[in-house]
Each structure stands twice: as C-alpha cells, then as structure tokens.
Scaffold this active site. Structure first.
Site, PDB file in Angstrom:
ATOM      1  N   HIS A   1      -0.254   3.274   2.151  1.00 23.36           N
ATOM      2  CA  HIS A   1      -0.413   2.262   1.108  1.00 23.36           C
ATOM      3  C   HIS A   1      -0.059   2.924  -0.222  1.00 23.36           C
ATOM      4  O   HIS A   1      -0.938   3.385  -0.952  1.00 23.36           O
ATOM      5  CB  HIS A   1      -1.848   1.745   1.108  1.00 23.36           C
ATOM      6  CG  HIS A   1      -2.065   0.598   0.162  1.00 23.36           C
ATOM      7  ND1 HIS A   1      -3.281   0.335  -0.428  1.00 23.36           N
ATOM      8  CD2 HIS A   1      -1.228  -0.360  -0.280  1.00 23.36           C
ATOM      9  CE1 HIS A   1      -3.182  -0.732  -1.202  1.00 23.36           C
ATOM     10  NE2 HIS A   1      -1.943  -1.168  -1.137  1.00 23.36           N
TER      11      HIS A   1
ATOM     12  N   ASP B   1       4.753  -0.592  -2.651  1.00 20.76           N
ATOM     13  CA  ASP B   1       3.425  -0.762  -2.056  1.00 20.76           C
ATOM     14  C   ASP B   1       3.238  -0.185  -0.657  1.00 20.76           C
ATOM     15  O   ASP B   1       2.150   0.264  -0.340  1.00 20.76           O
ATOM     16  CB  ASP B   1       3.083  -2.250  -2.014  1.00 20.76           C
ATOM     17  CG  ASP B   1       1.608  -2.512  -1.760  1.00 20.76           C
ATOM     18  OD1 ASP B   1       0.770  -1.883  -2.429  1.00 20.76           O
ATOM     19  OD2 ASP B   1       1.291  -3.345  -0.891  1.00 20.76           O
TER      20      ASP B   1
ATOM     21  N   ARG C   1      -0.030 -13.075  -9.764  1.00 23.69           N
ATOM     22  CA  ARG C   1       0.932 -12.260  -9.018  1.00 23.69           C
ATOM     23  C   ARG C   1       2.337 -12.838  -9.080  1.00 23.69           C
ATOM     24  O   ARG C   1       2.537 -14.031  -9.304  1.00 23.69           O
ATOM     25  CB  ARG C   1       0.519 -12.184  -7.545  1.00 23.69           C
ATOM     26  CG  ARG C   1      -0.766 -11.418  -7.287  1.00 23.69           C
ATOM     27  CD  ARG C   1      -0.495  -9.953  -7.116  1.00 23.69           C
ATOM     28  NE  ARG C   1      -1.687  -9.192  -6.771  1.00 23.69           N
ATOM     29  CZ  ARG C   1      -1.663  -7.929  -6.414  1.00 23.69           C
ATOM     30  NH1 ARG C   1      -0.521  -7.266  -6.362  1.00 23.69           N
ATOM     31  NH2 ARG C   1      -2.779  -7.295  -6.130  1.00 23.69           N
TER      32      ARG C   1
END
Length: 526
Positions: free
Chosen positions: A213, A252, A317
C-alpha cells in the site's frame, strides 16, 4: 454478451461493454444524478457512504482458502450460504434492468503478474471510475480477454442485514475460490478499488511478490532511481509522489518482485479537500473531462468547485487515469527502490518531521503502521484518531502480517534500501494546539531523502523513540527538525511523547512471534 450464462443475470435491455470515457460521461449525465464541473470532470455524490465501510467487508469462509486467511477484525468470515444468498439477490437486482455497464481491464503493470478483472456496474459513473483505475487493455487484449476476477457492483440494492447475516444494508464480499467480488449498498468508488487490491494481496505473495500500500516515483535523469511512499489515506502518498521533478509510477498500490516494482493500477484516486493549483498542480490539472469527482461542492451556476467545503465529507475524491499526469511512467514499472518513506500524520505532534531508520526500526514501524486517521476516510471518523494499521494496509491484507513484513525486510536487506519515517501531521503541539506540517517543508524533506542527501548529514538520537533525526536538512528550518524544540511547553511534550511511546508498546505486544531485535527497536515508555 451473455451475462445469464456466466453470472445468472438475465433480461437486461442494454449491455454496454468498454464504452469510451466520453460516452460513459454522456450516459451518466442522462441516466443518473450527476453534473459536469467547470473543468469538464464528471461530479457525483455517493450518498450515505462517503468512505470505505470496514465493518461491511467480508471474506467467504471456503475450503482451500480459510486456512490461508488471517481471520480477525479486518478479515471477517462470512459463510458460503450467506454469500450465495447475497449473490442471488445481486443478480436478481441487476436482471431486467434497462442497462448495465461492463469494463474489462487488468491489475498489475508487469504482465507476468497481471490479473484480468471484469467489472459489471449499475451506474455509468462507476464504470468510468474503474475504467480510470484499472489498466486499460489494448484492442488485441480485448479481443482475447478472459476474466480472472469479476466485480458485481449494485449500490442501489439495500440488503436486509438479519436475513443476509451481515451488519448493515451494505456488503463488500470477496470469494477467492469463485473469483467474485460482490458490492451492494455503497456507491463509494473506493470499495471497488480496494477490493481489487485485497485480491492482489492474496495472489501476489503466492508468486513471491510483495503487495504494498504505497505510491512510487522515479528520477527523470535516466538513472531509474526509485522511491516508495507508504502511508494510510490522508498522509500524503498521492500528493508527495506526484512531483514535477520525478516520474510517477503510481499513487497507491504496487508489487515488488525479484526484478523491481510495478504499479497495480492504471489510475489515481486523490483526495480533493483543500486542493489548490499552487499546492498540488498535477492533481489539480488532472480534474478534467474523463475524471470522476466524488462529493465535491460546486457553485450551482458556474460549477466552479470549492475544495475547502467539507459539508458532504472531508473525504472528497477524484479518480483519473494516470495518463492525466504529464510525467507518468509508462509502463508503470521501476527498478528496486533506493529509498522508502513511511508517512505518518501524527496528531500527537511528537514524531520528528523526519528520521532515518535502521533495518530493525524499519521493520518495527512497518509492522506498526502508525498514523492518525483523518476525518471522512472511513464512516464514523469525525476527528483524527490514533491508529495502527499493520504494514500500512491491514484492511487489504488477507494473509498473515508476517508474510508481508518478512518479505519487506528481506528486500530492504537485499537491495540496501534507505528507509525514512516522515511525519506529515502536527508540530508544536498536538491536534487542536499545534499546526499541521507545511507541505513546503515536507516536500523539501522528501527531496533530500530521495536524492540521497539526507544519508550524508549529521544525526542525533531523541530519547523517547530512539529515532535518529538529522541536525540539518536543505530547505527546512533546523529548529523544527527536533520536535521538542517546536513545543512551547517542553514538559507537555515529554508527557505526550511518553504517552505515544506507550501506545506503540501496547499495540506491538500483540505480535508475539516477532524477533527480539525488532521489538527492541521500538519506543520505550518511561
């Protein structure tokens, strides 16, 4: 396309497969609540669910899978019977609809470890979201496409929790044996994205690849010098990796194989709160036609966004293809990283802006995965909350944390990677008293770390965490490098640092099989 044969979905009047972004935007504007922003980006509201809903996430308890899963509060069992019931309810809900949208794409830029993903959506906007987030196939790949995993997404379906054996009207369920992901009740795009990541974190280690991650970028000077940025949502992974001076591999999710690193995704999912052209120019410019923006407030007449408005959520977002970043790396692969950065938004305000970690400290802070969750990232989070997320991603790690931690430790040792802990949270006092670290200072610290300059300066060791902090860093006021100096009340600093050190110790006590040298590398409360 025969959905009835493969998924038991029948009677759909129109099945749209792999539409272009322009056509998907037209469909969304015509068939669902959505608007265009002044930049041409598609704006949607996700309703009740404006962040991930961890309590509604399940993994099916299946033969051949169950003994591999690290069951617990993150990986929660659901029976095959409940899965089949919810699967039938989703297929019945999707059957007979006016339209469904299908997108076929890939997870994993390294084709040796790539997984084909088919997404079936109720809404065009969500199909565009996944068009952005997955790796888009070539025409030849599309002709020969064979799905590995399928996501069935029905956000309009509200389930009966008592009947279905779940916790609410929503459910996000992964069946590894049936290669299916079911999503009902939530329109938040991150549920689809993170479900793919969870699947990859189950599959990749079986091939000796570490799923991470983290964001990743690389130097543009031809050296291929690569850096990784670990951190939970809100710590700055996307912001700090999207640098005009370096090529962006991904923001990400990545894999680290024997040959180097690779992006798992084909797009970025960036936070918009307080976004500005000056502070984050690459992300700001990426909000244009083809992007999907979630829960941002705009002026009704001009459609100009107010990125400071958090009346719908602080977790605003935007999803966009990585192609929208000028200095993206295509394909999204890189060499073994020279630098790793652990990002923590420390609401206590006691971690230093930067510390260079030993291998043992690196393992300790990787396993701890400390940060303060910021408001809106998950449902129910209003104020920052101290949290520890194993390997900076425990909600997405189906296997034992020891699998991921040991793989990272081995790679750090094998490739001589420098590891830094960087605090993007508070300084001069805890949350509500101190102030957030300036982005300018953090960028300067990151630049010094990835360039190798921070490895050459003089260091001092602070007493509470045993961290080595630099006495100087180019572009940063030396007075703030030692966090105690930034506090007006030194006694309060000592007490707060000691408190956080105790929380680290308390959290790490659950890792009973951890080697003694790793345990010894952590903080010690006085």
């Amino acid at each position: 396309m025969d959905l009835a044969k493969k998924y038991n979905i029948s009677g759909v009047k129109n099945i749209y497969r792999n539409l272009s972004p322009a056509v998907l935007v037209e469909h969304a504007l015509r068939t669902e609540p959505s608007r265009l922003m002044d930049s041409g980006a598609l704006l949607v509201e996700t309703g009740k669910y404006t962040g991930r809903s961890p309590k509604d996430r399940f993994i099916v308890d299946e033969k051949g899978v169950s003994d591999k899963i690290a069951w617990g509060k993150e990986n929660v069992k659901i029976s095959e019977k409940s899965f089949e019931l919810i699967y039938s309810k989703i297929t019945q809900y999707l059957s007979g609809r006016e339209r469904l949208y299908v997108f076929d794409g890939f997870a994993g830029a390294d084709q040796r470890y790539s997984l084909s993903i088919r997404v079936i959506n109720e809404y065009a906007s969500q199909n565009l979201f996944m068009h952005n987030m997955l790796i888009r196939p070539t025409a030849e790949q599309l002709e020969n496409f064979s799905e590995g995993f399928t996501i069935l997404c029905a956000p309009g379906l509200k389930l009966d929790p008592k009947e279905c054996g779940i916790n609410s009207e929503a459910a996000i369920i992964i069946s590894f044996s049936k290669k299916l992901v079911l999503i009902a009740g939530s329109k938040y795009g991150g549920e689809m994205k993170k479900s793919v990541f969870s699947v990859m974190n189950y599959i990749l280690p079986l091939s000796g690849v570490l799923g991470m991650h983290c964001s990743a970028n690389m130097a543009l000077d031809g050296s291929g010098d690569t850096a990784l940025f670990f951190g939970l949502s809100g710590t700055g992974k996307t912001t700090l990796s999207a640098s005009p001076d370096r090529g962006l591999i991904g923001d990400d999710e990545h894999g680290w194989s024997a040959d180097g690193i690779f992006n798992i995704e084909g797009g970025c999912y960036a936070k918009c709160i307080n976004l500005s052209k000056e502070g984050e120019p690459e992300i700001f410019a990426a909000i244009r036609h083809g992007s999907v923006v979630e829960n941002v407030v705009v002026d009704e007449d001009t459609r100009v966004p107010d990125y400071t408005d958090k009346s719908l959520t602080e977790n605003t977002r935007v999803s966009y293809p990585i192609d929208f970043i000028p200095n993206k790396v295509v394909p999204g692969v890189g060499k073994h990283p020279r630098t790793i950065v652990f990002l923590s938004a420390d609401a206590f305000g006691v971690l230093p802006p930067v510390a260079k970690l030993t291998k043992e400290q690196a393992m300790y802070y990787f396993v701890s995965g400390y940060t303060s969750k910021v408001a809106g990232t998950e449902r129910g989070i209003v104020d920052p909350v101290c949290t520890f997320s194993t390997c900076f991603g425990s909600p997405f790690l189906p296997l034992s944390s020891e699998v991921y931690a040991s793989m990272l430790g081995s790679k750090i040792e094998q490739f001589g990677t420098d590891v830094y802990l960087i605090n993007t949270g508070w300084t001069g006092g805890q949350y509500g008293v101190g102030k957030r670290m300036s982005l300018r200072a953090t960028r300067a610290i990151v630049a010094a770390a990835v360039s190798g300059k921070l490895a050459e300066v003089e260091y001092e060791t602070e007493p509470f965490f045993g961290l080595n902090i630099p006495k100087t860093c180019e572009g940063v006021d030396s007075d703030v490098l030692n966090p105690r100096n930034a506090w007006e009340d030194k006694t309060a600093y000592d007490a707060t640092a000691n408190k956080l050190a105790g929380l680290f110790e308390e959290n790490f006590a659950k890792y009973t099989d951890m080697p003694a040298e790793i345990v010894a590398a952590g903080p010690k409360a006085k």
